[in-house]
Design a protein around this motif. Sequence first.
Motif, PDB file in Angstrom:
ATOM      1  N   LEU A 299       0.823  -1.211   0.000  1.00  0.00           N
ATOM      2  CA  LEU A 299       0.000   0.000   0.000  1.00  0.00           C
ATOM      3  C   LEU A 299       0.858   1.262   0.000  1.00  0.00           C
ATOM      4  CD1 LEU A 299      -2.887  -1.020   2.422  1.00  0.00           C
ATOM      5  CD2 LEU A 299      -2.980  -0.764  -0.065  1.00  0.00           C
ATOM      6  N   LEU A 300       1.958   1.247   0.739  1.00  0.00           N
ATOM      7  CA  LEU A 300       2.832   2.425   0.756  1.00  0.00           C
ATOM      8  C   LEU A 300       3.433   2.661  -0.627  1.00  0.00           C
ATOM      9  CD1 LEU A 300       3.965   4.584   2.730  1.00  0.00           C
ATOM     10  CD2 LEU A 300       5.993   3.126   2.953  1.00  0.00           C
ATOM     11  N   ALA A 301       3.859   1.578  -1.293  1.00  0.00           N
ATOM     12  CA  ALA A 301       4.394   1.718  -2.645  1.00  0.00           C
ATOM     13  C   ALA A 301       3.300   2.163  -3.608  1.00  0.00           C
ATOM     14  CB  ALA A 301       5.005   0.392  -3.108  1.00  0.00           C
TER      15      ALA A 301
ATOM     16  N   GLU B 208       1.950  12.387  -7.905  1.00  0.00           N
ATOM     17  CA  GLU B 208       2.765  13.042  -8.926  1.00  0.00           C
ATOM     18  C   GLU B 208       3.912  13.830  -8.285  1.00  0.00           C
ATOM     19  OE1 GLU B 208       2.313  12.567 -12.107  1.00  0.00           O
ATOM     20  OE2 GLU B 208       0.486  11.369 -11.836  1.00  0.00           O
ATOM     21  N   GLY B 209       4.862  14.219  -9.113  1.00  0.00           N
ATOM     22  CA  GLY B 209       5.914  15.116  -8.664  1.00  0.00           C
ATOM     23  C   GLY B 209       7.053  14.410  -7.957  1.00  0.00           C
ATOM     24  N   PRO B 210       8.023  15.188  -7.458  1.00  0.00           N
ATOM     25  CA  PRO B 210       9.182  14.601  -6.779  1.00  0.00           C
ATOM     26  C   PRO B 210       8.765  13.906  -5.484  1.00  0.00           C
ATOM     27  CG  PRO B 210       9.184  16.985  -6.527  1.00  0.00           C
ATOM     28  CD  PRO B 210       8.097  16.662  -7.510  1.00  0.00           C
ATOM     29  N   LYS B 211       9.312  12.720  -5.229  1.00  0.00           N
ATOM     30  CA  LYS B 211       8.907  11.930  -4.078  1.00  0.00           C
ATOM     31  C   LYS B 211      10.012  10.944  -3.739  1.00  0.00           C
ATOM     32  CE  LYS B 211       6.437   9.373  -7.631  1.00  0.00           C
ATOM     33  NZ  LYS B 211       5.127   9.014  -8.201  1.00  0.00           N
ATOM     34  N   ALA B 212       9.998  10.442  -2.518  1.00  0.00           N
ATOM     35  CA  ALA B 212      11.023   9.498  -2.066  1.00  0.00           C
ATOM     36  C   ALA B 212      10.352   8.328  -1.370  1.00  0.00           C
ATOM     37  CB  ALA B 212      12.003  10.178  -1.112  1.00  0.00           C
ATOM     38  N   PHE B 213      10.934   7.142  -1.540  1.00  0.00           N
ATOM     39  CA  PHE B 213      10.453   5.930  -0.879  1.00  0.00           C
ATOM     40  C   PHE B 213      11.664   5.175  -0.356  1.00  0.00           C
ATOM     41  CE2 PHE B 213       9.343   1.557  -0.409  1.00  0.00           C
ATOM     42  CZ  PHE B 213       7.988   1.479  -0.160  1.00  0.00           C
ATOM     43  N   GLY B 214      11.687   4.906   0.948  1.00  0.00           N
ATOM     44  CA  GLY B 214      12.790   4.147   1.523  1.00  0.00           C
ATOM     45  C   GLY B 214      12.404   3.602   2.875  1.00  0.00           C
ATOM     46  N   THR B 215      13.223   2.724   3.395  1.00  0.00           N
ATOM     47  CA  THR B 215      12.992   2.216   4.741  1.00  0.00           C
ATOM     48  C   THR B 215      13.497   3.220   5.767  1.00  0.00           C
ATOM     49  OG1 THR B 215      15.128   1.080   4.885  1.00  0.00           O
ATOM     50  CG2 THR B 215      13.281  -0.154   3.927  1.00  0.00           C
TER      51      THR B 215
ATOM     52  N   ASN C 227       7.381  16.361  -2.794  1.00  0.00           N
ATOM     53  CA  ASN C 227       5.970  16.432  -2.424  1.00  0.00           C
ATOM     54  C   ASN C 227       5.604  15.393  -1.372  1.00  0.00           C
ATOM     55  OD1 ASN C 227       5.732  18.382  -4.378  1.00  0.00           O
ATOM     56  ND2 ASN C 227       4.740  17.060  -5.882  1.00  0.00           N
ATOM     57  N   LEU C 228       6.279  14.244  -1.418  1.00  0.00           N
ATOM     58  CA  LEU C 228       5.931  13.111  -0.550  1.00  0.00           C
ATOM     59  C   LEU C 228       7.192  12.360  -0.160  1.00  0.00           C
ATOM     60  CD1 LEU C 228       3.747  11.094   0.629  1.00  0.00           C
ATOM     61  CD2 LEU C 228       3.924   9.894  -1.576  1.00  0.00           C
ATOM     62  N   VAL C 229       7.285  11.999   1.116  1.00  0.00           N
ATOM     63  CA  VAL C 229       8.356  11.136   1.612  1.00  0.00           C
ATOM     64  C   VAL C 229       7.710   9.930   2.281  1.00  0.00           C
ATOM     65  CG1 VAL C 229      10.209  10.913   3.315  1.00  0.00           C
ATOM     66  CG2 VAL C 229      10.081  12.960   1.875  1.00  0.00           C
ATOM     67  N   CYS C 230       7.986   8.750   1.751  1.00  0.00           N
ATOM     68  CA  CYS C 230       7.431   7.496   2.284  1.00  0.00           C
ATOM     69  C   CYS C 230       8.506   6.772   3.091  1.00  0.00           C
ATOM     70  CB  CYS C 230       6.962   6.592   1.150  1.00  0.00           C
ATOM     71  SG  CYS C 230       5.577   7.238   0.187  1.00  0.00           S
ATOM     72  N   ILE C 231       8.146   6.344   4.299  1.00  0.00           N
ATOM     73  CA  ILE C 231       9.085   5.689   5.203  1.00  0.00           C
ATOM     74  C   ILE C 231       8.525   4.318   5.558  1.00  0.00           C
ATOM     75  CG2 ILE C 231      10.381   5.884   7.353  1.00  0.00           C
ATOM     76  CD1 ILE C 231       9.015   8.969   7.026  1.00  0.00           C
TER      77      ILE C 231
ATOM     78  N   LEU D 280       4.068  13.227   4.539  1.00  0.00           N
ATOM     79  CA  LEU D 280       4.798  12.064   5.035  1.00  0.00           C
ATOM     80  C   LEU D 280       3.869  10.861   5.103  1.00  0.00           C
ATOM     81  CD1 LEU D 280       6.342  13.924   8.091  1.00  0.00           C
ATOM     82  CD2 LEU D 280       7.401  13.664   5.848  1.00  0.00           C
ATOM     83  N   ALA D 281       4.396   9.682   4.791  1.00  0.00           N
ATOM     84  CA  ALA D 281       3.628   8.450   4.946  1.00  0.00           C
ATOM     85  C   ALA D 281       4.556   7.382   5.481  1.00  0.00           C
ATOM     86  CB  ALA D 281       3.020   8.014   3.619  1.00  0.00           C
ATOM     87  N   ALA D 282       4.077   6.611   6.460  1.00  0.00           N
ATOM     88  CA  ALA D 282       4.932   5.622   7.101  1.00  0.00           C
ATOM     89  C   ALA D 282       4.163   4.342   7.375  1.00  0.00           C
ATOM     90  CB  ALA D 282       5.500   6.176   8.408  1.00  0.00           C
ATOM     91  N   THR D 283       4.900   3.228   7.443  1.00  0.00           N
ATOM     92  CA  THR D 283       4.338   1.968   7.905  1.00  0.00           C
ATOM     93  C   THR D 283       5.181   1.473   9.069  1.00  0.00           C
ATOM     94  OG1 THR D 283       5.702   0.448   6.581  1.00  0.00           O
ATOM     95  CG2 THR D 283       3.745   1.391   5.521  1.00  0.00           C
TER      96      THR D 283
END
Length: 345
Positions: free
Chosen positions: A96-98, A105-112, A136-140, A168-171
């Motif tokens: 779901l996070l992915a 849209e736009g610049p974003k990051a996904f990492g642990t 725009n978004l940082v996923c953790i 921000l979004a996190a799991t």
Amino acid sequence: MAQLEHLTERTPQVSVDELLQGFFPSPRFGSVSFDSYRPDPAQPSQAKAVGAMRTFAADVDTPEPSALRKFFGGKKPETKAGFYLDGGFGVGKTHLLASLWHAVEGPKAFGTFVEYTNLVGALSFRKTVEALSTYNLVCIDEFELDDPGDTVLMSRLMRELADAGVKLAATSNTLPGSLGEGRFAAVDFQREIQVLADQFDVVRIDGEDYRHRGLPESPQPVSDGELESRMEAEFSGRTVAVDDFSELINHLSQVHPSRYRQLIDGVDAVAWHNVQTITEQSVALRFVVLADRLYDKDVPILASGVPFDQLFTKEMMAGGYMKKYFRAVSRLTALAREGQTGEAS
């Protein structure tokens, strides 16, 4: 024949841009979406979580009203800076996070979580804030606080990013108000922990927890004498990194964990001689990062020595970092099954 390489001979040098370019979902989640997630009908919280994340994605993509619209009362709905998805292992949180990352849209990051703390270690805190503040978004993924330093660090990072307008979004397996429990004196850092909790809207996603399933059964290791012949049989025509396990874990101390992704670039499989139980916590935590990067890239493993369910000591598997070690054993076991039997990991 297999093309042989050695991770112990690699010392990747990585620029800031190259580090940041690595913050995207692994190939396992390279094409997932909210539509491809299949909620369990017996767990209504899963469908609810999908709906909440769709709404959050739309909010991230909704621009702030122009000055003229603001003058006539136009206003973007007030929402918290972050979305926090809490649930047990294996219920689809990373999927779901992915999916959120792909939907925005736009610049974003996904990492642990570990990748972000490693990024700070590689760049410095201020440069990390400057780089991520343009997103725009940082996923953790796999958000976890294991020591007081990380608590203060991530609290500051999240606060500054939120102040800069970053969503921000996190799991995690732990609710934000409970982060740090069992790892250090959480009460002493309650203010910092509460700052983190206040950044997020929390949604719970239910399902069977990994603690009810126990550790997966590791395949029997290959004997050291047959490791090379098995490697040729399984990985002929592919690039294989062959290393002595003790030399590999020593080498990892000389490569910053933020570069482990680049350390295994171009490697199709790994073969390790004489895997041994790791007894030092710092060594174990570094190896967990390597296990995560191997799993991200779906790199199968052949190994001699002890099975992976004996990779960490009993004390480690029952201690404050047990979630990390359970995850690493589960992932390494899946990759070992793939390497020995061709079973998909």
